[in-house]
Motif scaffolding. Structure first.
Motif, short mmCIF file in Angstrom:
data_model
loop_
_atom_site.label_atom_id
_atom_site.label_comp_id
_atom_site.label_asym_id
_atom_site.label_seq_id
_atom_site.Cartn_x
_atom_site.Cartn_y
_atom_site.Cartn_z
N GLU A 23 13.46 20.90 35.43
CA GLU A 23 13.98 19.98 34.43
C GLU A 23 15.50 19.90 34.59
O GLU A 23 16.14 20.86 35.01
CB GLU A 23 13.64 20.45 33.02
CG GLU A 23 12.15 20.46 32.71
CD GLU A 23 11.86 20.92 31.30
OE1 GLU A 23 12.83 21.25 30.57
OE2 GLU A 23 10.68 20.96 30.91
N ASP A 24 16.05 18.76 34.27
CA ASP A 24 17.51 18.61 34.31
C ASP A 24 18.15 19.48 33.24
O ASP A 24 17.65 19.58 32.12
CB ASP A 24 17.90 17.15 34.10
CG ASP A 24 17.51 16.25 35.25
OD1 ASP A 24 17.39 16.76 36.38
OD2 ASP A 24 17.33 15.04 35.04
N SER A 25 19.26 20.10 33.61
CA SER A 25 19.98 20.95 32.66
C SER A 25 21.47 20.85 32.94
O SER A 25 21.90 20.93 34.09
CB SER A 25 19.52 22.41 32.79
OG SER A 25 20.38 23.28 32.08
N ASP A 26 22.25 20.67 31.88
CA ASP A 26 23.71 20.60 32.04
C ASP A 26 24.27 21.94 32.51
O ASP A 26 25.29 21.98 33.20
CB ASP A 26 24.37 20.21 30.72
CG ASP A 26 24.11 18.76 30.36
OD1 ASP A 26 23.78 17.97 31.27
OD2 ASP A 26 24.23 18.42 29.16
N GLU A 81 15.76 27.90 25.52
CA GLU A 81 16.71 27.73 26.61
C GLU A 81 16.55 28.78 27.71
O GLU A 81 16.95 28.53 28.85
CB GLU A 81 18.14 27.79 26.07
CG GLU A 81 18.52 26.63 25.18
CD GLU A 81 19.96 26.70 24.73
OE1 GLU A 81 20.71 27.56 25.25
OE2 GLU A 81 20.34 25.90 23.85
N ARG A 126 26.78 25.80 36.29
CA ARG A 126 25.74 25.38 37.23
C ARG A 126 25.87 26.11 38.56
O ARG A 126 24.87 26.51 39.17
CB ARG A 126 25.80 23.86 37.44
CG ARG A 126 25.40 23.06 36.21
CD ARG A 126 25.17 21.60 36.55
NE ARG A 126 26.38 20.92 37.03
CZ ARG A 126 27.24 20.29 36.24
NH1 ARG A 126 27.05 20.28 34.92
NH2 ARG A 126 28.30 19.67 36.75
N HIS A 128 22.26 24.63 33.95
CA HIS A 128 21.55 25.25 35.08
C HIS A 128 21.35 24.32 36.26
O HIS A 128 20.85 24.73 37.30
CB HIS A 128 20.19 25.77 34.61
CG HIS A 128 20.27 27.03 33.81
ND1 HIS A 128 20.97 27.11 32.63
CD2 HIS A 128 19.74 28.26 34.01
CE1 HIS A 128 20.86 28.33 32.14
NE2 HIS A 128 20.13 29.05 32.96
#
Length: 317
Positions: free
Chosen positions: A279-282, A171, A242, A284
């Motif tokens: 990349e998609d991140s909840d 992570e 985020r 970040h």
């Protein structure tokens, strides 16, 4: 810490009889000497009490990093010694003066050693990069009256920190702990996939130092308050995360834009950064949001371009 009040009351004194005239002179001298002694003691007590009060206030305002014996400590410019001159943090996010229009970052030149794969060589690289980050951010913090707090870098593969267990290697390559104001960059994580790589290390450390900037300005503390007020509401908690992480991305890109083309950071680094994929991140941000805030950091005229906490929700998805 206040000294007890001394009302200064003294018993009434009656003149002695004629036959005790010689003794009266001796008594007067004794009274005068005693009064002077008491006055000096009172002054000394006030000075001591005042010194203790200032010392305790200074201990609260000046936060020193907590560093393990094996870690690399990188200390910033010494804070002002006069307590009256020590700035205080403004505990705000969107309304923080650090991200108000007109707060600019100077161009900086970073002279860095070659990036190598041993702990000692990696630490030498960080020791050179941290002062360069300070030269970029301290003028902005000073401009808005925010404090400058020392930061440390720890390249050990730690199992725990003052903020709790570290995130899994999958992570995060590095992480920041505000308790002790330490950036953790565990060596094994930097050597994955054949690293360390120059651009990765520059962006990573500038991102984690961006969290330190949030700590120095009060943004991070206010974020933590809002996090607590969310009461476990996952959509709110994730959005706050985020906003915090995307702002650190923007801060990182802004620093690199002001350092590229000078010293050890070539102008080509910006072109490489623009070609980065996300990349998609909840926690970040989505790839789209990450690319947006990186672009804003690279083209920023001032720090207001990185005010993620004032942005609409669709820009911090």
């Amino acid at each position: 810490m206040e000294s007890p009040d001394d009302p200064g009351d003294r018993p009434a004194w009656a003149p002695p009889s004629e036959q005790h005239r010689e003794q009266r002179s001796t008594v007067w001298i004794t009274v005068i000497v005693f009064a002077l002694f008491m006055a000096l003691m009172l002054v000394a007590a006030v000075l001591v009490a005042g010194g203790l009060k200032e010392s305790k206030a200074g201990a609260v305002q000046t936060r020193q990093p907590t560093v393990s014996p094996s870690s690399t400590a990188v200390t910033s410019v010494t804070p002002p010694t006069s307590q009256a001159d020590v700035p205080t943090r403004k505990y705000e996010t969107a309304a923080n003066p650090l991200v108000a229009p007109g707060v600019t970052m100077p161009k900086v030149t970073c002279e860095l050693p070659k990036l190598r794969g041993t702990k000692e060589q990696l630490e030498a690289f960080y020791r050179a990069l941290i002062p360069c980050l300070e030269r970029a951010w301290h003028p902005a913090l000073t401009q808005v009256g925010e404090p400058r707090i020392p930061v440390s870098v720890n390249a050990d593969d730690v199992g725990n920190t003052a903020c709790g267990p570290p995130p899994p290697p999958g992570e995060a390559s590095g992480f920041y702990c505000s308790d002790g104001t330490t950036i953790f960059v565990p060596l094994p994580r930097q050597l994955e996939d054949g690293g360390p790589y120059l651009l990765d290390q520059l962006f990573l450390l500038a991102h984690e130092y961006g969290h330190h900037v949030q700590e120095q300005s009060g943004i991070l503390s206010k974020h933590d308050v809002l996090y607590g007020e969310a009461g476990g509401d996952q959509p709110k908690v994730l959005e706050l995360s985020r906003r915090l992480e995307l702002q650190a991305d923007c801060f990182s890109a802004m620093f690199l834009a002001n350092a590229a083309g000078r010293g050890s950071i070539g102008a080509g680094m910006i072109s490489q950064l623009k070609q980065s994929t996300f990349e998609d991140s909840d926690t970040h941000g989505s790839a789209k949001s990450a690319a947006l805030w990186q672009k804003r950091g690279l083209t920023a005229k001032d720090t207001s371009a990185c005010n993620t906490f004032a942005a609409p929700a669709n820009e911090v998805s």
